[in-house]
Motif scaffolding. Structure first.
Motif, PDB file in Angstrom:
ATOM      1  N   UNK A 290      35.782  43.676  42.046  1.00  0.00           N
ATOM      2  CA  UNK A 290      35.885  43.915  43.489  1.00  0.00           C
ATOM      3  C   UNK A 290      35.379  42.732  44.312  1.00  0.00           C
ATOM      4  N   UNK A 291      34.553  41.863  43.692  1.00  0.00           N
ATOM      5  CA  UNK A 291      33.895  40.800  44.461  1.00  0.00           C
ATOM      6  C   UNK A 291      34.080  39.402  43.879  1.00  0.00           C
ATOM      7  N   UNK A 292      34.591  39.281  42.671  1.00  0.00           N
ATOM      8  CA  UNK A 292      34.636  37.986  42.002  1.00  0.00           C
ATOM      9  C   UNK A 292      35.542  37.004  42.733  1.00  0.00           C
ATOM     10  N   UNK A 293      35.095  35.760  42.810  1.00  0.00           N
ATOM     11  CA  UNK A 293      35.909  34.705  43.433  1.00  0.00           C
ATOM     12  C   UNK A 293      36.738  33.941  42.400  1.00  0.00           C
ATOM     13  N   UNK A 294      36.505  34.236  41.093  1.00  0.00           N
ATOM     14  CA  UNK A 294      37.247  33.529  40.032  1.00  0.00           C
ATOM     15  C   UNK A 294      38.388  34.379  39.473  1.00  0.00           C
ATOM     16  N   UNK A 295      38.683  35.498  40.113  1.00  0.00           N
ATOM     17  CA  UNK A 295      39.752  36.369  39.655  1.00  0.00           C
ATOM     18  C   UNK A 295      41.121  35.738  39.930  1.00  0.00           C
ATOM     19  N   UNK A 296      42.023  35.787  38.941  1.00  0.00           N
ATOM     20  CA  UNK A 296      43.370  35.244  39.104  1.00  0.00           C
ATOM     21  C   UNK A 296      44.352  36.159  38.371  1.00  0.00           C
ATOM     22  N   UNK A 297      45.634  35.820  38.416  1.00  0.00           N
ATOM     23  CA  UNK A 297      46.650  36.592  37.675  1.00  0.00           C
ATOM     24  C   UNK A 297      47.645  35.596  37.092  1.00  0.00           C
ATOM     25  N   UNK A 298      47.719  35.552  35.771  1.00  0.00           N
ATOM     26  CA  UNK A 298      48.577  34.594  35.082  1.00  0.00           C
ATOM     27  C   UNK A 298      49.226  35.289  33.896  1.00  0.00           C
ATOM     28  N   UNK A 299      50.556  35.259  33.840  1.00  0.00           N
ATOM     29  CA  UNK A 299      51.267  35.827  32.704  1.00  0.00           C
ATOM     30  C   UNK A 299      52.656  35.202  32.651  1.00  0.00           C
ATOM     31  N   UNK A 300      53.433  35.556  31.645  1.00  0.00           N
ATOM     32  CA  UNK A 300      54.796  35.032  31.514  1.00  0.00           C
ATOM     33  C   UNK A 300      55.671  36.090  30.865  1.00  0.00           C
ATOM     34  N   UNK A 301      56.937  36.146  31.310  1.00  0.00           N
ATOM     35  CA  UNK A 301      57.877  37.128  30.812  1.00  0.00           C
ATOM     36  C   UNK A 301      59.109  36.405  30.269  1.00  0.00           C
TER      37      UNK A 301
END
Length: 309
Positions: A290-301
Motif C-alpha cells: 500500500x505504501x512502497x515506492x519500489x512497486x512495479x509491474x513487469x511481465x510478458x505474454x
C-alpha cells in the motif's frame, strides 16, 4: 469443463490465464469463482492493454483486416480483449466465448460502453465439449485458456475445424511470470517472488495432471499446430512494463494479486515467507504494498499463431 477467461489462479502467471481472459472451472478440486474474480481479471487485462493492442496489430499483418468477418475470443472473461480485437478488425463480428454468465455480462456492458455493442456478441459454451457449436471463424484467439483443457492436442484439432480456409489461430501461452518487487524488499528473505513462482509451477503441474483426459506433452506449440493440420505462422512476445512509481490502479491490482497468492499458496510456504506476505498486505505497515515506492509491474505474454490451408 467450463471455459472462461481470467486472471491466473491463484495469481497472474505465464502458466495461468492471461490478461483479460478467464479460465475454466475445474471439476478436479481446483474450483475458481470466476465471477468473484471479475474485477481482478479486468484490471489485469487493462494494465496489459498496450501489449494486447500491439499483439492485435501484429495479427493484422498476418491476416488482412478486411478478410476477417467473424472472430472468436475463446475464454473471453469480461471481454477486455474481445473489445481490443473488435477495434483492430473493424469489419468483423466479434464473439466473446466463456462459461461464466457474470463475465459475459461484463463483456456485453463493456462492448456497449465502447460503442461496439452492434458488433460484439456473447456465447456461453462449455469447452471442449461444445467446441463444435462455436461456428466458423476467420480468427480464433485463445488467451491462456488451452492449458486448462486436459488434451491440448485434441482441443487444438477442434479449434482448427472452426477455421475457414486461410483463417488464423492465436494462442497466448507462456511468456514470463509477473514481477512487482525487487529481489530484496528489506523484509524477510530476499527472492520472495522467485519462491512463489516455484510453488506456483508445482501447483500448475498438479492442476494439469488432474484435468479430465489429461495428456502430458511438451509445450511445443509449433508441433501441436502441425499435428492439428495447421501451418505455424509466427510467434511474438509482448512486454508489459509499468515502472515505479506505479499509478494507483496498478498498486490496487498488485494488492489483489498478492492477496490471491497468500490465499492460494500460503499453506505451502515457509513461516518466514507467510509473515512477509502478511506484512506486504497490511495497510498499517510502512513497507506494505500500500505504501512502497519500489512497486512495479513487469511481465510478458507470448502469442503463437498458425494458419489453416
Amino acid at each position: 469443463m467450463t471455459q472462461h477467461r481470467a486472471s491466473h489462479a491463484p495469481h497472474d502467471h505465464h502458466h495461468e490465464p492471461g490478461p483479460g481472459h478467464a479460465h475454466h472451472g475445474h471439476a478436479h478440486g481446483t474450483e475458481y469463482d470466476w465471477g468473484r474474480l471479475a474485477p481482478l481479471l479486468e484490471s489485469q487485462a487493462e494494465i496489459a492493454g498496450t501489449a494486447y493492442r500491439e499483439a492485435a496489430a501484429w495479427l493484422g499483418t498476418l491476416v488482412p483486416a478486411g478478410g476477417v468477418r467473424r472472430l472468436l475470443d475463446v475464454g473471453s472473461g469480461p471481454g477486455v480483449i474481445t473489445a481490443v480485437l473488435a477495434e483492430a478488425f473493424p469489419y468483423a463480428e466479434a464473439v466473446a466465448v466463456d462459461g461464466t454468465p457474470e463475465l459475459l455480462e461484463r463483456a456485453r456492458a463493456r462492448a456497449e460502453a465502447r460503442g461496439l455493442g452492434a458488433r460484439i456478441s456473447t456465447l456461453r459454451a462449455e469447452l471442449p465439449e461444445e467446441t463444435g457449436s462455436l461456428g466458423e471463424t476467420d480468427l480464433l484467439w485463445a488467451g491462456n485458456a488451452l492449458h486448462h483443457i486436459g488434451d491440448q492436442g485434441a482441443a487444438l484439432a477442434g479449434f482448427a475445424k472452426l477455421l475457414r480456409p486461410g483463417g488464423l489461430i492465436a494462442l497466448v501461452e507462456g511468456g514470463l511470470p509477473p514481477r512487482h518487487l525487487p529481489r530484496d524488499i528489506g523484509i524477510g528473505r530476499p527472492g520472495l517472488e522467485a519462491r512463489l513462482d516455484a510453488e506456483h509451477a508445482d501447483r500448475f503441474a498438479r492442476m494439469r495432471s488432474e484435468l479430465p483426459g489429461a495428456v502430458r506433452e511438451p509445450d511445443d506449440w509449433r508441433a501441436l499446430f502441425t499435428a492439428a493440420g495447421l501451418t505455424p505462422a509466427g510467434t511474438r512476445t509482448f512486454l508489459v512494463d509499468v515502472p515505479a512509481p506505479v499509478p494507483q490502479a496498478v498498486r490496487e491490482f498488485a494488492v489483489r494479486h498478492f492477496e490471491r497468492l497468500r490465499e492460494g499458496l500460503g499453506e505451502h510456504l515457509g513461516a518466514e515467507d507467510r509473515a512477509t506476505l502478511d506484512r506486504l498486505l497490511d495497510p498499517a505497515d510502512a513497507r506494505s504494498l500500500h505504501h512502497r515506492t519500489d512497486l512495479f509491474h513487469l511481465t510478458a505474454h507470448t502469442v503463437h499463431t498458425a494458419r489453416k490451408g
